[in-house]
Each structure stands twice: as C-alpha cells, then as structure tokens.
Design an enzyme around this catalytic site. Structure first.
Site, PDB file in Angstrom:
ATOM      1  N   MET A   1       4.015  -4.462   1.437  1.00  0.00           N
ATOM      2  CA  MET A   1       4.745  -4.045   0.253  1.00  0.00           C
ATOM      3  C   MET A   1       4.517  -5.052  -0.863  1.00  0.00           C
ATOM      4  O   MET A   1       4.292  -6.233  -0.601  1.00  0.00           O
ATOM      5  CB  MET A   1       6.226  -3.901   0.552  1.00  0.00           C
ATOM      6  CG  MET A   1       6.535  -2.785   1.521  1.00  0.00           C
ATOM      7  SD  MET A   1       8.226  -2.243   1.407  1.00  0.00           S
ATOM      8  CE  MET A   1       8.191  -0.919   2.601  1.00  0.00           C
ATOM      9  N   CYS A   2       4.588  -4.574  -2.105  1.00  0.00           N
ATOM     10  CA  CYS A   2       4.387  -5.431  -3.272  1.00  0.00           C
ATOM     11  C   CYS A   2       5.023  -4.771  -4.485  1.00  0.00           C
ATOM     12  O   CYS A   2       5.370  -3.591  -4.459  1.00  0.00           O
ATOM     13  CB  CYS A   2       2.901  -5.648  -3.556  1.00  0.00           C
ATOM     14  SG  CYS A   2       1.961  -6.406  -2.221  1.00  0.00           S
ATOM     15  N   ASP A   3       5.152  -5.535  -5.561  1.00  0.00           N
ATOM     16  CA  ASP A   3       5.579  -5.005  -6.849  1.00  0.00           C
ATOM     17  C   ASP A   3       4.724  -5.628  -7.939  1.00  0.00           C
ATOM     18  O   ASP A   3       4.511  -6.846  -7.948  1.00  0.00           O
ATOM     19  CB  ASP A   3       7.056  -5.320  -7.096  1.00  0.00           C
ATOM     20  CG  ASP A   3       7.966  -4.568  -6.145  1.00  0.00           C
ATOM     21  OD1 ASP A   3       8.159  -3.362  -6.355  1.00  0.00           O
ATOM     22  OD2 ASP A   3       8.459  -5.186  -5.180  1.00  0.00           O
ATOM     23  N   GLU A  85      -1.324  -2.524  -4.072  1.00  0.00           N
ATOM     24  CA  GLU A  85      -0.071  -2.142  -3.425  1.00  0.00           C
ATOM     25  C   GLU A  85      -0.372  -1.238  -2.238  1.00  0.00           C
ATOM     26  O   GLU A  85      -1.250  -0.379  -2.316  1.00  0.00           O
ATOM     27  CB  GLU A  85       0.817  -1.349  -4.400  1.00  0.00           C
ATOM     28  CG  GLU A  85       1.056  -1.990  -5.736  1.00  0.00           C
ATOM     29  CD  GLU A  85       2.285  -2.852  -5.757  1.00  0.00           C
ATOM     30  OE1 GLU A  85       3.179  -2.610  -4.914  1.00  0.00           O
ATOM     31  OE2 GLU A  85       2.358  -3.738  -6.609  1.00  0.00           O
ATOM     32  N   ASN A 179       5.336   0.562  -4.006  1.00  0.00           N
ATOM     33  CA  ASN A 179       4.704   1.103  -2.797  1.00  0.00           C
ATOM     34  C   ASN A 179       4.882   2.609  -2.692  1.00  0.00           C
ATOM     35  O   ASN A 179       5.421   3.127  -1.719  1.00  0.00           O
ATOM     36  CB  ASN A 179       5.265   0.404  -1.568  1.00  0.00           C
ATOM     37  CG  ASN A 179       5.050  -1.084  -1.622  1.00  0.00           C
ATOM     38  OD1 ASN A 179       5.999  -1.837  -1.780  1.00  0.00           O
ATOM     39  ND2 ASN A 179       3.807  -1.509  -1.537  1.00  0.00           N
TER      40      ASN A 179
END
Length: 279
Positions: A1-3, A85, A179
């Site tokens: 997960m990432c932003d 992502e 995500n």
C-alpha cells in the site's frame, strides 16, 4: 500500500511542482536509497525477475526494497520523479508468469525518460512488450498490478494498469492516488468488486485530496500529511499495521529550475527528512 500526491506549480506557494509519496511495505523490510549514474547500453538489464533490452540511461536516485531491482519512488537527472501504488482489478494477477513488477517499471522509466510524458511512453511500451507478473513481496506469493504518478516541473500524469491494459490521465492542477483505480473510465471497467476500498483506501485518498484542496500547497503541509494517521485500523497515511504493512520510506520533491528532494527511511511520524539537491 502507498499514497502519492502532486501539485503543479500554479497550485503551490513557490510556483514549483511538489511531488510526494509514502511507501508502505512489510514492516521488517529494509529499503536502500541509491544513486545510479548514467551508463551505456549493456545489451540487456536484469530486473527483479526478467531481462529486458537495455538502452543508454540517465542518472537516477531511488528508494529500493533490498531484494528488488526496481524503485518504490525516485528522481532522475532530467528532473522526472515517479512512484507506484498497489492496485487490484477484475483481472487476477496470480495467473501471470514472472515479468516486470511496478517497481521495475518506475526505475526503467526514470532511467530512460527526460519528461513525465516520455516516462509514460517508455513504461507503457515496456508494459505492452513484457507484461507484468511476479510477487511484489519477498518470500510470499503476492502479485498485484500497479498505478503510477509521474511528474516533471511542468506536468504530471496518472497511469493505471491491469495486466497489459492501461489508461493514462494528465494532471490539470493537483492529483492524489492510492491503492485503487481512480481514472473514472478505467475504474468503471476494472475496479476489483470485492476490494474494501471504502474502508482501507478511500479515507487515505480523501485525506490527500483535502491537503491538495487547501491551496497554496506547501512542502510543510505535505510533510505534515505524510506523517498523519488519517485512516482506520492502522491503515493510515503514515501506516502502522503490525506484522502486515508500515510506511518504510517517504519522498517529497520540489521541481523547478532546480530540483530539491527530501528523503526519509522508516515511519515519517518517527523520523526526519534528509534534504539534498537532486540535480
């Protein structure tokens, strides 16, 4: 997960593009911030799982999970910055043979592109030729597709993928990704029907959009956001899900006549960014 999020010059306090990303990975996985100088074509280059045709490259700096070839995020000597992502779609990635993973594509694009638009062209050509496949996690079979945010001092783009299919959307002023699929037509066609985006993804995505709506966007506001815990059950912008996911690296870049990058390893809420001239 990432932003990830970006604000183009007209939306920032300095008139410089601001790009930012938190990289969320297994909590005990180390990342390395590496500099790779430009190199002449070597015929082929070994990525995480496969060889691809090589080219003369551009110098790059990126944050790399220790066991992979590719970058979670990085910047090249032409002032192009990119990150990826995890996303899931109606196409099951578990059926794909080992090929390129999202982090490979981030690095390959940065090594070959002098603008954000060039990066999109490079990555989509590689995607169509070699495809995606292979686990994004060490020692665990956990494949996924990727979305990407890429920017230079003048422009930015969102690229979303499902296998070899893709869609691209230019950024008009500001943009955030997380995500999930976010390009409207691509989302309608490809969103995973069972992914709990409303609980685990959308709170983070909406928090990023609120930061971008509070213009002028500043580096300080973005860093404060990357340290924040907006979200549920530890699935926050600065992520803390014991034994599953944590923010293990972060990057903020200012792109103008010169580029300045701010790098961090570990949790942004616990560590300070280290600033360096990127060009």
């Amino acid at each position: 997960m990432c932003d990830s999020l970006v604000a183009l010059g007209p939306a920032t306090d300095t008139g410089r593009t601001i790009f930012a990303k938190n990289s969320d990975r297994p909590p005990d996985e180390a990342q390395l911030i590496e500099r790779h100088d430009a190199r002449p074509c070597a015929g082929t280059v070994r990525c995480t799982y496969i060889d691809v045709d090589d080219v003369d490259t551009i110098g790059v700096t990126g944050s790399r999970p220790w066991w992979q070839w590719g970058f979670e995020h990085g910047i090249n000597d032409a002032g192009v910055v990119a990150g990826n992502e995890t996303i899931y779609t109606t196409l099951d990635p578990r059926g794909a043979p080992p090929a390129l993973i999202g982090m490979d594509l981030v690095r390959l694009g940065l090594e070959r592109a002098i603008t954000a638009a060039d990066w999109v062209d490079v990555v989509t050509a590689l995607l169509e030729r070699y495809g995606q496949g292979g686990s994004g996690h060490h020692g665990v079979e956990r494949p996924y597709w990727s979305s990407f945010l890429v920017a230079d001092r003048y422009s930015a783009f969102v690229l979303e993928t499902s296998g070899r299919e893709w869609a691209v959307e230019p950024v008009e002023r500001t943009r955030a990704i997380s995500n999930r699929t976010t390009i409207p037509a691509f989302d309608a066609a490809h969103r995973h029907p069972k992914q709990p985006v409303e609980r685990l993804v959308d709170p983070r995505w909406e928090a990023s959009k609120r930061v971008l709506a509070d213009e002028p966007v500043t580096v300080e506001k973005v860093m404060r956001h990357l340290r924040s815990h907006d979200g549920v059950d530890g699935y926050s912008v600065c992520m803390h899900v014991p034994g599953i996911e944590a923010t293990t690296a972060s990057l903020v870049v200012e792109l103008g006549d010169e580029a300045v990058s701010h790098w961090l390893l570990g949790s942004p809420c616990q560590h300070e960014y280290v600033t360096r001239d990127a060009l």
